[in-house]
Design a protein around this motif. Structure first.
Motif, mmCIF file in Angstrom:
data_model
loop_
_atom_site.group_PDB
_atom_site.id
_atom_site.type_symbol
_atom_site.label_atom_id
_atom_site.label_comp_id
_atom_site.label_asym_id
_atom_site.label_seq_id
_atom_site.Cartn_x
_atom_site.Cartn_y
_atom_site.Cartn_z
ATOM 1 N N ALA A 95 0.834 -1.207 0.000
ATOM 2 C CA ALA A 95 0.000 0.000 0.000
ATOM 3 C C ALA A 95 0.870 1.258 0.000
ATOM 4 O O ALA A 95 0.570 2.232 -0.698
ATOM 5 N N ARG A 96 1.946 1.247 0.769
ATOM 6 C CA ARG A 96 2.878 2.383 0.789
ATOM 7 C C ARG A 96 3.510 2.581 -0.593
ATOM 8 O O ARG A 96 3.652 3.707 -1.054
ATOM 9 N N LEU A 97 3.881 1.491 -1.223
ATOM 10 C CA LEU A 97 4.483 1.557 -2.550
ATOM 11 C C LEU A 97 3.503 2.163 -3.554
ATOM 12 O O LEU A 97 3.858 3.040 -4.336
ATOM 13 N N GLU A 98 2.279 1.708 -3.520
ATOM 14 C CA GLU A 98 1.268 2.183 -4.475
ATOM 15 C C GLU A 98 0.914 3.656 -4.271
ATOM 16 O O GLU A 98 0.587 4.340 -5.226
ATOM 17 N N SER A 99 0.967 4.124 -3.047
ATOM 18 C CA SER A 99 0.588 5.515 -2.780
ATOM 19 C C SER A 99 1.772 6.481 -2.809
ATOM 20 O O SER A 99 1.593 7.682 -2.661
ATOM 21 N N CYS A 100 2.965 5.960 -3.018
ATOM 22 C CA CYS A 100 4.183 6.781 -3.003
ATOM 23 C C CYS A 100 4.181 7.757 -4.186
ATOM 24 O O CYS A 100 3.875 7.380 -5.311
ATOM 25 N N LYS A 101 4.541 8.993 -3.909
ATOM 26 C CA LYS A 101 4.563 10.046 -4.926
ATOM 27 C C LYS A 101 5.982 10.436 -5.347
ATOM 28 O O LYS A 101 6.165 11.377 -6.099
ATOM 29 N N GLU A 102 6.981 9.714 -4.871
ATOM 30 C CA GLU A 102 8.379 10.007 -5.200
ATOM 31 C C GLU A 102 8.766 9.275 -6.488
ATOM 32 O O GLU A 102 7.924 8.702 -7.156
ATOM 33 N N THR A 103 10.048 9.253 -6.783
ATOM 34 C CA THR A 103 10.524 8.524 -7.953
ATOM 35 C C THR A 103 10.337 7.025 -7.739
ATOM 36 O O THR A 103 10.249 6.555 -6.599
ATOM 37 N N GLU A 104 10.298 6.283 -8.819
ATOM 38 C CA GLU A 104 10.130 4.839 -8.726
ATOM 39 C C GLU A 104 11.246 4.218 -7.878
ATOM 40 O O GLU A 104 10.998 3.354 -7.042
ATOM 41 N N TYR A 105 12.461 4.697 -8.081
ATOM 42 C CA TYR A 105 13.595 4.196 -7.303
ATOM 43 C C TYR A 105 13.375 4.427 -5.811
ATOM 44 O O TYR A 105 13.500 3.512 -4.994
ATOM 45 N N LYS A 106 13.051 5.658 -5.450
ATOM 46 C CA LYS A 106 12.894 5.999 -4.036
ATOM 47 C C LYS A 106 11.724 5.234 -3.417
ATOM 48 O O LYS A 106 11.824 4.754 -2.283
ATOM 49 N N CYS A 107 10.643 5.105 -4.145
ATOM 50 C CA CYS A 107 9.481 4.367 -3.630
ATOM 51 C C CYS A 107 9.816 2.901 -3.401
ATOM 52 O O CYS A 107 9.447 2.317 -2.378
ATOM 53 N N THR A 108 10.531 2.304 -4.334
ATOM 54 C CA THR A 108 10.886 0.891 -4.221
ATOM 55 C C THR A 108 11.858 0.657 -3.069
ATOM 56 O O THR A 108 11.675 -0.261 -2.263
ATOM 57 N N VAL A 109 12.871 1.491 -2.970
ATOM 58 C CA VAL A 109 13.857 1.336 -1.885
ATOM 59 C C VAL A 109 13.199 1.539 -0.525
ATOM 60 O O VAL A 109 13.406 0.753 0.404
ATOM 61 N N SER A 110 12.390 2.578 -0.396
ATOM 62 C CA SER A 110 11.771 2.850 0.905
ATOM 63 C C SER A 110 10.788 1.752 1.289
ATOM 64 O O SER A 110 10.755 1.320 2.442
ATOM 65 N N SER A 111 10.009 1.258 0.343
ATOM 66 C CA SER A 111 9.059 0.183 0.644
ATOM 67 C C SER A 111 9.787 -1.109 0.993
ATOM 68 O O SER A 111 9.357 -1.842 1.890
ATOM 69 N N GLY A 112 10.880 -1.382 0.301
ATOM 70 C CA GLY A 112 11.661 -2.578 0.605
ATOM 71 C C GLY A 112 12.286 -2.534 1.989
ATOM 72 O O GLY A 112 12.281 -3.525 2.724
ATOM 73 N N MET A 113 12.806 -1.380 2.370
ATOM 74 C CA MET A 113 13.391 -1.230 3.708
ATOM 75 C C MET A 113 12.300 -1.364 4.772
ATOM 76 O O MET A 113 12.495 -2.021 5.798
ATOM 77 N N TYR A 114 11.173 -0.729 4.533
ATOM 78 C CA TYR A 114 10.038 -0.822 5.456
ATOM 79 C C TYR A 114 9.641 -2.287 5.645
ATOM 80 O O TYR A 114 9.460 -2.749 6.777
ATOM 81 N N LEU A 115 9.530 -3.016 4.539
ATOM 82 C CA LEU A 115 9.097 -4.412 4.601
ATOM 83 C C LEU A 115 10.095 -5.279 5.364
ATOM 84 O O LEU A 115 9.703 -6.050 6.246
ATOM 85 N N ARG A 116 11.373 -5.163 5.055
ATOM 86 C CA ARG A 116 12.380 -5.972 5.758
ATOM 87 C C ARG A 116 12.382 -5.677 7.260
ATOM 88 O O ARG A 116 12.466 -6.590 8.082
ATOM 89 N N SER A 117 12.282 -4.413 7.617
ATOM 90 C CA SER A 117 12.272 -4.036 9.035
ATOM 91 C C SER A 117 11.008 -4.537 9.720
ATOM 92 O O SER A 117 11.055 -4.980 10.872
ATOM 93 N N CYS A 118 9.915 -4.460 9.027
ATOM 94 C CA CYS A 118 8.637 -4.924 9.576
ATOM 95 C C CYS A 118 8.689 -6.428 9.846
ATOM 96 O O CYS A 118 8.290 -6.890 10.922
ATOM 97 N N TRP A 119 9.193 -7.191 8.889
ATOM 98 C CA TRP A 119 9.255 -8.640 9.056
ATOM 99 C C TRP A 119 10.156 -9.058 10.200
ATOM 100 O O TRP A 119 9.923 -10.092 10.825
ATOM 101 N N GLN A 120 11.164 -8.290 10.513
ATOM 102 C CA GLN A 120 12.063 -8.652 11.615
ATOM 103 C C GLN A 120 11.339 -8.649 12.955
ATOM 104 O O GLN A 120 11.738 -9.347 13.880
ATOM 105 N N GLU A 121 10.285 -7.863 13.057
ATOM 106 C CA GLU A 121 9.554 -7.746 14.322
ATOM 107 C C GLU A 121 8.204 -8.453 14.314
ATOM 108 O O GLU A 121 7.585 -8.611 15.359
#
Length: 143
Positions: free
Chosen positions: A63-89
């Protein structure tokens, strides 16, 4: 016509000189902003993961990826970091890994087609969806 080329060449030389002078400042600024964004996503993912399961993390990251208004690169990197951090907890999810192809550094054409089709099924239009699904495949393959 000759005057045009002389002016054009002078403008090129000025542009190259300007880039050479300001390149290091721009790069330092970009790196600083990128690191700040990555840290913000890590903190947000960790906080969300403490309250949710793996499927909740994946859905939230998508959902964060789909609603992101930044560049494709920035949206993908930020969503990927969010996901990895989320899964750790996060807590495990029943059936989260069911039906997933095994992760491979060099996915087959069938795996690529599966990922593309799965993103369409999820209604994801962002190209980063494929990266998030590969992360899910990697998590599930690693146990």
């Amino acid at each position: 016509m000759r005057r045009f080329w002389i002016v054009f060449l002078i403008l090129i030389v000025i542009a190259v000189f300007y880039g050479w002078q300001n390149g290091p400042q721009w790069l330092a600024s970009w790196n600083s902003g990128h690191q700040e964004m990555v840290e913000q996503q890590r903190v947000a993912g960790t906080a969300f993961g403490r309250e949710n399961d793996r499927q909740g993390c994946f859905s939230s990251a998508l959902a964060r990826l789909e609603s992101c208004k930044e560049t494709e690169y920035k949206c993908t990197v930020s969503s990927g970091m969010y996901l990895r951090s989320c899964w750790q907890e996060s807590l495990p999810s029943e059936g989260f890994c069911d039906g997933l192809p095994a992760f491979s550094d060099s996915p087959s054409e069938d795996d690529k087609a599966w990922i593309k089709d799965r993103c369409l099924e999820l209604g994801a239009t962002a190209k980063g969806c494929r990266i998030l699904l590969k992360q899910k495949m990697q998590l599930c393959s690693n146990g």
